[in-house]
Each structure stands twice: as C-alpha cells, then as structure tokens.
Motif scaffolding. Sequence first.
Motif, short mmCIF file in Angstrom:
data_model
loop_
_atom_site.label_atom_id
_atom_site.label_comp_id
_atom_site.label_asym_id
_atom_site.label_seq_id
_atom_site.Cartn_x
_atom_site.Cartn_y
_atom_site.Cartn_z
N UNK A 1 0.81 -1.22 -0.10
CA UNK A 1 -0.14 0.10 -0.08
C UNK A 1 0.69 1.31 0.03
N UNK A 2 1.95 1.24 0.68
CA UNK A 2 2.90 2.36 0.80
C UNK A 2 3.10 2.76 -0.72
N UNK A 3 3.72 1.66 -1.33
CA UNK A 3 4.16 1.91 -2.57
C UNK A 3 3.07 2.34 -3.66
N UNK A 4 1.86 1.88 -3.34
CA UNK A 4 0.82 2.60 -4.10
C UNK A 4 0.51 3.98 -4.08
N UNK A 5 0.68 4.23 -2.50
CA UNK A 5 0.37 5.74 -2.17
C UNK A 5 1.66 6.73 -2.70
N UNK A 6 2.71 6.08 -2.82
CA UNK A 6 3.88 6.82 -3.16
C UNK A 6 3.75 7.25 -4.68
N UNK A 7 3.27 6.26 -5.32
CA UNK A 7 2.96 6.40 -6.81
C UNK A 7 1.91 7.35 -6.98
N UNK A 8 0.73 7.39 -6.39
CA UNK A 8 -0.31 8.14 -6.53
C UNK A 8 0.06 9.74 -5.85
N UNK A 9 0.90 9.74 -4.92
CA UNK A 9 1.29 11.13 -4.53
C UNK A 9 2.33 11.71 -5.45
N UNK A 10 3.32 11.00 -5.98
CA UNK A 10 4.00 11.42 -7.01
C UNK A 10 3.24 11.98 -8.31
N UNK A 11 2.21 11.18 -8.64
CA UNK A 11 1.48 11.64 -9.86
C UNK A 11 0.87 12.71 -9.51
N UNK A 12 0.13 13.13 -8.32
CA UNK A 12 -0.43 14.26 -7.96
C UNK A 12 0.47 15.41 -8.02
N UNK A 13 1.66 15.07 -7.58
CA UNK A 13 2.70 16.18 -7.21
C UNK A 13 3.03 16.53 -8.88
N UNK A 14 3.49 15.67 -9.74
CA UNK A 14 3.75 15.79 -11.20
C UNK A 14 2.44 16.72 -11.82
N UNK A 15 1.48 16.36 -11.69
CA UNK A 15 0.19 16.98 -12.13
C UNK A 15 0.08 18.22 -12.00
N UNK A 16 0.51 18.49 -10.39
CA UNK A 16 0.42 19.99 -10.07
C UNK A 16 1.47 20.93 -10.49
N UNK A 17 2.69 20.14 -10.67
CA UNK A 17 3.64 20.96 -11.18
C UNK A 17 3.67 21.14 -12.67
N UNK A 18 2.98 20.28 -13.28
CA UNK A 18 2.80 20.38 -14.62
C UNK A 18 1.81 21.47 -15.06
N UNK A 19 0.43 21.44 -14.21
CA UNK A 19 -0.43 22.66 -14.47
C UNK A 19 0.21 23.74 -13.90
N UNK A 20 1.06 23.92 -13.14
CA UNK A 20 1.73 25.27 -12.77
C UNK A 20 2.61 25.90 -14.15
N UNK A 21 3.33 24.87 -14.44
CA UNK A 21 4.15 25.24 -15.78
C UNK A 21 3.30 25.72 -16.83
N UNK A 22 2.20 24.92 -17.16
CA UNK A 22 1.39 25.37 -18.12
C UNK A 22 0.33 26.56 -17.74
N UNK A 23 0.45 27.03 -16.61
CA UNK A 23 -0.35 28.41 -16.06
C UNK A 23 -1.86 28.06 -16.22
N UNK A 24 -2.08 26.60 -15.84
CA UNK A 24 -3.50 26.41 -15.63
C UNK A 24 -4.07 26.79 -14.50
N UNK A 25 -5.67 27.09 -14.60
CA UNK A 25 -6.15 27.79 -13.47
C UNK A 25 -6.14 26.44 -12.46
N UNK A 26 -6.15 26.98 -11.03
CA UNK A 26 -6.40 25.98 -10.13
C UNK A 26 -5.52 24.66 -9.92
N UNK A 27 -4.45 24.99 -10.07
CA UNK A 27 -3.41 23.73 -10.14
C UNK A 27 -3.66 22.80 -9.24
N UNK A 28 -4.10 23.09 -7.99
CA UNK A 28 -4.22 22.24 -6.92
C UNK A 28 -5.13 21.18 -7.34
#
Length: 177
Positions: free
Chosen positions: A1-28
């Motif tokens: 489960x920890x590995x699953x949540x690490x993957x999910x947290x990293x995906x969320x982090x990557x998605x947020x960072x990518x949204x910030x880079x693309x200047x998309x509204x409401x990156x969170x």
Amino acid sequence: MESFWRHSLACGTGARLLALEKRLPKADKFFVAGLLHDVGRLVLFLQAPAAAQRVFETYQADHRSLQESEHNVLGYDHQAIAAALLKRWSYPDVLVQAVGCHHTPEMITAGRMESAVVHFADYLVHAMQIGSSGERHIPALHPRAWETLGLTESSLEALMSAVDEQMEAVEEVFLAN
C-alpha cells in the motif's frame, strides 16, 4: 500500500507541477486528480478481492498491461471504477473524465488539457519508478497528450527534478507513521 500511495502522491505532485508550468487555473485540482487517478484499483481490491486476484493472475500469465487484464477479466477497468466514484462524489466532470481516461486521453473531447496532464504525470511517475500502481510496465505515452502539453526536453528534465525535490515533503505529510 505504501508503494501504491507513493505512486499516487508522485502523480499528484507531477500533475500539479505540470499545471503550474502550463499556467492552468486551480493547479491544486490537478494534484487531487493525480492522487486519485488509480483509486479504482483500491475499490476493486477492497470490494471484489477475488476478482482482483483473477485480474492479477491473468496479468501475470498473459504479459499484457494491467488495464488490459482488468478489461479481459471484468469487462471494464480501474479508470471506469474511479470515474464512477468521482462522479458520485460530485467532482467536476472535467476531472472525472481526466481520471476516467488517464490511460486513454484520446477519448476526451472536452477537458483535453486536464486529461493530458494526468496522463502525462502518470507516465512520468512510472518512468521515474516512484512507487507502484501494480503495473510493471511503463504505460504508453499518447502522442496527442504530448502535443497538447507542448513540452520540451528541457521542461521535462525540470519537471522530473521538481517532482524529486517535492516528494520528500509530500511523503512526510501524507505517509508519516
């Protein structure tokens, strides 16, 4: 489960960072979409463990993707389960679609950018080998998602570095014992 949540947290982090880079509204909101992109697998394990076991047995035997094995055994996949759950929770349709088609962004007409962000973040985290969703292969990157995002090699390197830098703090908050 920890590995699953690490993957999910990293995906969320990557998605947020990518949204910030693309200047998309409401990156969170992209963090939430990335975090929940594989929640359908958890629902499957918790609500239908025998079916989940058959999926993994098929996955091991057939050497296909985990998503294909879900389709072969169940007739649907974790994306559909996650989309139904998020819809029930009254998430905005664009996020329901982004999560519900994170392996198939070509299926999206509205919310193409949101879908591309979640799709790419999942691809990136698999390639970076951060945690595991259960899938042993790096899922295919859909060319339309790459085109929609308009990323460059240098922006990709910067995104990978930023994900690595932020993961320690994210894990400290979410995975602290």
